[in-house]
Enzyme design. Structure first.
Site, PDB file in Angstrom:
ATOM      1  N   CYS A  37      14.370  29.438  46.873  1.00 34.68           N
ATOM      2  CA  CYS A  37      15.674  29.397  46.196  1.00 34.68           C
ATOM      3  C   CYS A  37      15.717  30.353  45.009  1.00 34.68           C
ATOM      4  CB  CYS A  37      15.987  27.972  45.746  1.00 34.68           C
ATOM      5  SG  CYS A  37      17.408  27.896  44.672  1.00 34.68           S
ATOM      6  N   CYS A  42      18.854  31.538  46.953  1.00 30.82           N
ATOM      7  CA  CYS A  42      20.083  31.266  46.191  1.00 30.82           C
ATOM      8  C   CYS A  42      20.280  32.178  44.979  1.00 30.82           C
ATOM      9  CB  CYS A  42      20.080  29.821  45.707  1.00 30.82           C
ATOM     10  SG  CYS A  42      19.432  28.660  46.905  1.00 30.82           S
ATOM     11  N   LYS A  45      20.476  36.060  45.746  1.00 27.07           N
ATOM     12  CA  LYS A  45      21.704  36.183  46.560  1.00 27.07           C
ATOM     13  C   LYS A  45      22.941  36.115  45.672  1.00 27.07           C
ATOM     14  CE  LYS A  45      23.671  32.641  47.514  1.00 27.07           C
ATOM     15  NZ  LYS A  45      23.462  31.636  48.496  1.00 27.07           N
ATOM     16  N   GLY A 171      25.922  31.949  60.391  1.00 29.17           N
ATOM     17  CA  GLY A 171      25.668  30.824  59.479  1.00 29.17           C
ATOM     18  C   GLY A 171      25.862  31.229  58.027  1.00 29.17           C
ATOM     19  N   TYR A 172      25.333  30.386  57.138  1.00 33.40           N
ATOM     20  CA  TYR A 172      25.444  30.621  55.695  1.00 33.40           C
ATOM     21  C   TYR A 172      24.968  32.037  55.332  1.00 33.40           C
ATOM     22  CZ  TYR A 172      25.516  25.576  54.301  1.00 33.40           C
ATOM     23  OH  TYR A 172      25.824  24.266  54.086  1.00 33.40           O
ATOM     24  N   ALA A 174      24.261  34.758  57.096  1.00 31.82           N
ATOM     25  CA  ALA A 174      24.974  35.898  57.689  1.00 31.82           C
ATOM     26  C   ALA A 174      26.274  36.158  56.932  1.00 31.82           C
ATOM     27  CB  ALA A 174      25.258  35.625  59.160  1.00 31.82           C
ATOM     28  N   LEU A 175      27.039  35.107  56.660  1.00 29.77           N
ATOM     29  CA  LEU A 175      28.339  35.322  56.003  1.00 29.77           C
ATOM     30  C   LEU A 175      28.179  35.750  54.549  1.00 29.77           C
ATOM     31  CD1 LEU A 175      30.926  32.782  57.362  1.00 29.77           C
ATOM     32  CD2 LEU A 175      29.981  34.832  58.377  1.00 29.77           C
ATOM     33  N   GLU A 176      27.170  35.203  53.892  1.00 31.40           N
ATOM     34  CA  GLU A 176      26.979  35.583  52.490  1.00 31.40           C
ATOM     35  C   GLU A 176      26.582  37.061  52.391  1.00 31.40           C
ATOM     36  OE1 GLU A 176      24.277  32.573  51.017  1.00 31.40           O
ATOM     37  OE2 GLU A 176      25.931  31.178  50.638  1.00 31.40           O
ATOM     38  N   ARG A 193      27.157  34.536  68.362  1.00 31.60           N
ATOM     39  CA  ARG A 193      27.074  34.222  69.790  1.00 31.60           C
ATOM     40  C   ARG A 193      28.116  33.193  70.220  1.00 31.60           C
ATOM     41  NH1 ARG A 193      21.211  31.126  70.138  1.00 31.60           N
ATOM     42  NH2 ARG A 193      21.703  29.476  68.666  1.00 31.60           N
ATOM     43  N   GLY A 257      18.784  31.794  61.424  1.00 31.81           N
ATOM     44  CA  GLY A 257      18.195  30.499  61.096  1.00 31.81           C
ATOM     45  C   GLY A 257      16.830  30.628  60.455  1.00 31.81           C
ATOM     46  N   THR A 306      18.749  23.331  48.495  1.00 28.55           N
ATOM     47  CA  THR A 306      17.881  23.153  47.331  1.00 28.55           C
ATOM     48  C   THR A 306      18.140  21.842  46.576  1.00 28.55           C
ATOM     49  OG1 THR A 306      17.710  25.519  47.079  1.00 28.55           O
ATOM     50  CG2 THR A 306      17.186  24.206  45.128  1.00 28.55           C
ATOM     51  N   HIS A 431      47.346  22.993  35.021  1.00 33.49           N
ATOM     52  CA  HIS A 431      48.350  23.959  35.439  1.00 33.49           C
ATOM     53  C   HIS A 431      48.337  25.188  34.553  1.00 33.49           C
ATOM     54  CE1 HIS A 431      52.002  25.247  37.397  1.00 33.49           C
ATOM     55  NE2 HIS A 431      52.509  25.524  36.221  1.00 33.49           N
ATOM     56  N   GLU A 436      44.640  22.497  41.030  1.00 29.70           N
ATOM     57  CA  GLU A 436      45.639  21.426  40.874  1.00 29.70           C
ATOM     58  C   GLU A 436      46.233  21.027  42.220  1.00 29.70           C
ATOM     59  OE1 GLU A 436      49.389  22.370  38.820  1.00 29.70           O
ATOM     60  OE2 GLU A 436      48.972  24.487  39.161  1.00 29.70           O
TER      61      GLU A 436
HETATM   62  P1  NDP Z   1      22.120  28.756  60.082  1.00 30.88           P
HETATM   63  O1  NDP Z   1      21.411  27.784  60.932  1.00 30.88           O
HETATM   64  O2  NDP Z   1      23.149  28.311  59.116  1.00 30.88           O
HETATM   65  O3  NDP Z   1      22.811  29.844  61.015  1.00 30.88           O
HETATM   66  C1  NDP Z   1      22.090  30.544  61.990  1.00 30.88           C
HETATM   67  C2  NDP Z   1      23.067  31.377  62.783  1.00 30.88           C
HETATM   68  O4  NDP Z   1      22.349  32.207  63.680  1.00 30.88           O
HETATM   69  C3  NDP Z   1      24.011  30.533  63.619  1.00 30.88           C
HETATM   70  O5  NDP Z   1      25.267  31.149  63.614  1.00 30.88           O
HETATM   71  C4  NDP Z   1      23.365  30.595  64.996  1.00 30.88           C
HETATM   72  O6  NDP Z   1      24.298  30.464  66.036  1.00 30.88           O
HETATM   73  C5  NDP Z   1      22.824  32.004  64.994  1.00 30.88           C
HETATM   74  N1  NDP Z   1      21.711  32.198  65.912  1.00 30.88           N
HETATM   75  C6  NDP Z   1      20.579  31.458  66.019  1.00 30.88           C
HETATM   76  N2  NDP Z   1      19.766  31.980  66.957  1.00 30.88           N
HETATM   77  C7  NDP Z   1      20.408  33.058  67.464  1.00 30.88           C
HETATM   78  C8  NDP Z   1      20.082  34.009  68.455  1.00 30.88           C
HETATM   79  N3  NDP Z   1      18.939  33.951  69.130  1.00 30.88           N
HETATM   80  N4  NDP Z   1      20.979  34.974  68.724  1.00 30.88           N
HETATM   81  C9  NDP Z   1      22.147  35.032  68.056  1.00 30.88           C
HETATM   82  N5  NDP Z   1      22.503  34.177  67.095  1.00 30.88           N
HETATM   83  C10 NDP Z   1      21.637  33.194  66.800  1.00 30.88           C
HETATM   84  O7  NDP Z   1      20.954  29.567  59.380  1.00 30.88           O
HETATM   85  P2  NDP Z   1      20.944  30.590  58.186  1.00 30.88           P
HETATM   86  O8  NDP Z   1      19.830  31.511  58.527  1.00 30.88           O
HETATM   87  O9  NDP Z   1      22.273  31.161  57.895  1.00 30.88           O
HETATM   88  O10 NDP Z   1      20.563  29.657  56.965  1.00 30.88           O
HETATM   89  C11 NDP Z   1      19.337  28.915  56.998  1.00 30.88           C
HETATM   90  C12 NDP Z   1      19.421  27.704  56.127  1.00 30.88           C
HETATM   91  O11 NDP Z   1      19.515  28.081  54.786  1.00 30.88           O
HETATM   92  C13 NDP Z   1      20.607  26.820  56.428  1.00 30.88           C
HETATM   93  O12 NDP Z   1      20.106  25.601  56.855  1.00 30.88           O
HETATM   94  C14 NDP Z   1      21.338  26.649  55.135  1.00 30.88           C
HETATM   95  O13 NDP Z   1      21.492  25.278  54.872  1.00 30.88           O
HETATM   96  C15 NDP Z   1      20.438  27.262  54.101  1.00 30.88           C
HETATM   97  N6  NDP Z   1      21.236  28.112  53.213  1.00 30.88           N
HETATM   98  C16 NDP Z   1      22.110  27.537  52.350  1.00 30.88           C
HETATM   99  C17 NDP Z   1      22.878  28.320  51.518  1.00 30.88           C
HETATM  100  C18 NDP Z   1      23.842  27.695  50.588  1.00 30.88           C
HETATM  101  O14 NDP Z   1      23.730  26.513  50.309  1.00 30.88           O
HETATM  102  N7  NDP Z   1      24.815  28.442  50.098  1.00 30.88           N
HETATM  103  C19 NDP Z   1      22.775  29.769  51.531  1.00 30.88           C
HETATM  104  C20 NDP Z   1      21.855  30.260  52.512  1.00 30.88           C
HETATM  105  C21 NDP Z   1      21.122  29.453  53.297  1.00 30.88           C
HETATM  106  P3  NDP Z   1      24.683  29.044  66.642  1.00 30.88           P
HETATM  107  O15 NDP Z   1      25.724  28.486  65.760  1.00 30.88           O
HETATM  108  O16 NDP Z   1      25.143  29.378  67.994  1.00 30.88           O
HETATM  109  O17 NDP Z   1      23.415  28.230  66.660  1.00 30.88           O
END
Ligand code: NDP
Length: 492
Positions: A37, A42, A45, A171-172, A174-176, A193, A257, A306, A431, A436
């Site tokens: 973290c 965190c 990032k 996931g988290y 990727a979008l961040e 996917r 992941g 965390t 306000h 709000e």
């Molecule tokens: P996530 O599990 O959130 O997302 C993984 C993404 O990768 C999903 O979209 C998944 O798709 C995709 N994926 C998995 N395997 C493959 C593959 N073989 N081919 C293509 N796509 C694949 O993991 P992250 O790595 O984003 O984050 C890990 C952890 O870290 C999370 O548990 C999160 O809680 C934590 N985190 C928290 C943050 C916060 O609190 N702001 C910030 C960053 C991380 P599908 O949906 O199909 O499985």
């Protein structure tokens, strides 16, 4: 850190933490006090999120009268140098926090050799209790050319800005990172996917965030699974998916992941059970299958956040040393995705609320914030409040828009406390603010009823998991902000 500090400072336990020397990218021999973290997650990032947000703010401020002589330029090495200096400082802060709590730090790689002994680089230390809190590591599919891709550790510490980056995952992380690199003016392509990003999040938030990110210039490739990565002579990368190939990437990042970091710790040898993902199996008090060995945090793959790990660590110290067996409490855990715009959420999604409670009222607001009126940008804010129709309790709040993480932290207190929609309605708004809106949504956008007897024409769709539910939708706000009359509806 939390478990050892509480154990030592609050309960007077003799505690030691074993951790490897600091590095920005983790390996089998490098890590650092503070862990993922603070050093590779965190905190760095969020620093990069701050750096990347300025470009949007530069765009916003033209409408407010600002003009610049030249285009703003970003200096990548200044950012990396300052970020790394801050990480160094934080390692010092974390180290001092341990020392000031009376915790001994043993530097090196630890390995459990029996239920009461840890070997650190060959030297043996014995303890009544051993806590494993080693977190997780990025995990990637084993496809051809995977050696050419970077993970989130590397993405936080790149020597130069990517010109064009492919990010795999929705996931988290990727979008961040998509938001970070887009804000820092890299070309960004995200490959998911599934049909949508952020599996498990509120369905409408999933759509909303992807739309807003697309408007800011990110290209999403839905239902595209990576199959191979190749590198050409000019050093550029091509990502091959089930739908074709896209080339010209300076970087390909996989955010697919994380996996528990349980390899090579001696755990199997001493009989600590793990699940099929390599996560340590624990009971409700975080005890493993070996009585003297405990585990908290991502290594147990419960709720991988965390603050949840901190709670688990604190509960563990109370259980072992406070003579007060304490289970971690996973209800109403808020979380945020620091995408741009960011998401904040707490409690149940609409889908889960319907599954659990059947009858729920949904309040939605999707609006243009005041700031966007002058900036002229297409920024919007989305908010959803999910209410149990029978008890009036607020079951979940979801938001995507500027400041969502800051706003949701306050709202999480109300949801955790089990407050009702009436409590929200009785709260005076601040306000003019975006927040709000959360206390001024008066009419439900839709009422979902599990066993509505009358399949009248007010029932406009069916949803839910094999259950017959009816959804009574409010008319579009412009024509009639009130609900259509519903069979068993209250006067709203
Ligand atoms: P996530 O599990 O959130 O997302 C993984 C993404 O990768 C999903 O979209 C998944 O798709 C995709 N994926 C998995 N395997 C493959 C593959 N073989 N081919 C293509 N796509 C694949 O993991 P992250 O790595 O984003 O984050 C890990 C952890 O870290 C999370 O548990 C999160 O809680 C934590 N985190 C928290 C943050 C916060 O609190 N702001 C910030 C960053 C991380 P599908 O949906 O199909 O499985």
């Amino acid at each position: 850190m939390r478990a050892s500090r509480v154990a030592a400072s609050l309960y007077g336990a003799r505690a030691a933490v074993c951790e490897m020397p600091f590095a920005t990218v983790a390996s089998d021999s490098l890590g650092g006090v503070g862990g993922t973290c603070v050093l590779r997650g965190c905190v760095p990032k969020k620093l990069l999120v701050y750096a990347s947000k300025y470009s949007h703010e530069f765009e916003e401020n033209h409408g407010f009268g600002w003009r610049y002589g030249t285009e703003p330029k970003h200096n990548w090495s200044t950012l990396m140098t300052n970020k790394n200096l801050e990480l160094q400082r934080l390692v010092g802060v974390q180290t001092n926090m341990l020392k000031n709590s009376g915790v001994t730090i043993i530097e090196g790689r630890g390995k459990v050799v029996d239920p009461h002994t840890v070997s650190v680089d060959g030297k043996l230390y014995t303890a009544k209790n051993i806590l494993v809190a080693v977190g997780g590591r990025p995990s990637m599919p084993d496809i051809p050319g995977i050696v050419h891709v970077i993970d989130s550790d590397a993405a936080l510490d790149l020597p130069s800005r990517p010109e064009k980056i492919a990010i795999v995952g929705g996931g988290y992380i990727a979008l961040e990172f998509a938001g970070i690199f887009n804000g820092l003016k890299s070309g960004v392509h995200v490959f998911i996917r599934q049909k949508k990003v952020l599996r498990g999040f509120d369905e409408e938030v999933r759509d909303f965030v992807a739309d807003q990110m697309s408007l800011r210039g990110i290209t999403f490739h839905a239902e595209e699974t990576p199959q191979a990565v190749t590198k050409s002579d000019d050093g550029l990368l091509t990502l091959k998916t089930n739908k074709g190939s896209i080339n010209g990437f300076s970087h390909v990042m996989f955010a697919t992941g994380r996996k528990p970091n349980t390899k090579n710790l001696g755990l199997e040898e001493v009989g600590v059970k793990m699940d099929k993902h390599g996560a340590i199996v624990v009971d409700e008090f975080s005890r493993t299958s070996v009585d003297s060995i405990w585990a908290v945090g991502d290594v147990t793959n419960r709720v991988n956040l965390t603050p949840v790990a901190l709670m688990e660590g604190g509960a563990l110290a109370r259980t072992i040393f406070g003579n007060e067996p304490t289970k971690p409490d996973y209800s109403a855990v808020p979380s945020a995705v620091f995408s741009q715009p960011p998401i904040g959420q707490v409690g149940l999604t609409e889908e889960k609320a319907i599954e659990k409670y059947g009858d729920v009222d949904i309040y939605i607001s999707n609006f243009r914030p005041l700031r966007a009126t002058l900036s002229g940008l297409p920024d919007r804010v989305y908010m959803k409040v999910i209410v149990c129709a029978n008890t009036n309790k607020v079951l979940g709040v979801h938001m995507c828009g500027e400041d969502a993480p800051e706003i949701i932290q306050g709202i999480a207190i109300a949801v955790k406390a089990g407050l009702t929609k009436q409590n929200f309605d009785a709260t005076i708004g601040v306000h003019p603010s975006t927040a709000e809106e959360l206390v001024t949504m008066r009419s439900p956008t839709r009422k979902v009823r599990r066993d509505a007897a009358d399949e009248s024409d007010q029932s406009i769709s069916n949803r839910g998991n094999n259950r017959q539910v009816s959804v009574f939708q409010a008319a579009p706000e412009k024509s009639n902000p009130r609900l259509q009359p519903v069979k068993n509806g209250d006067e709203l």
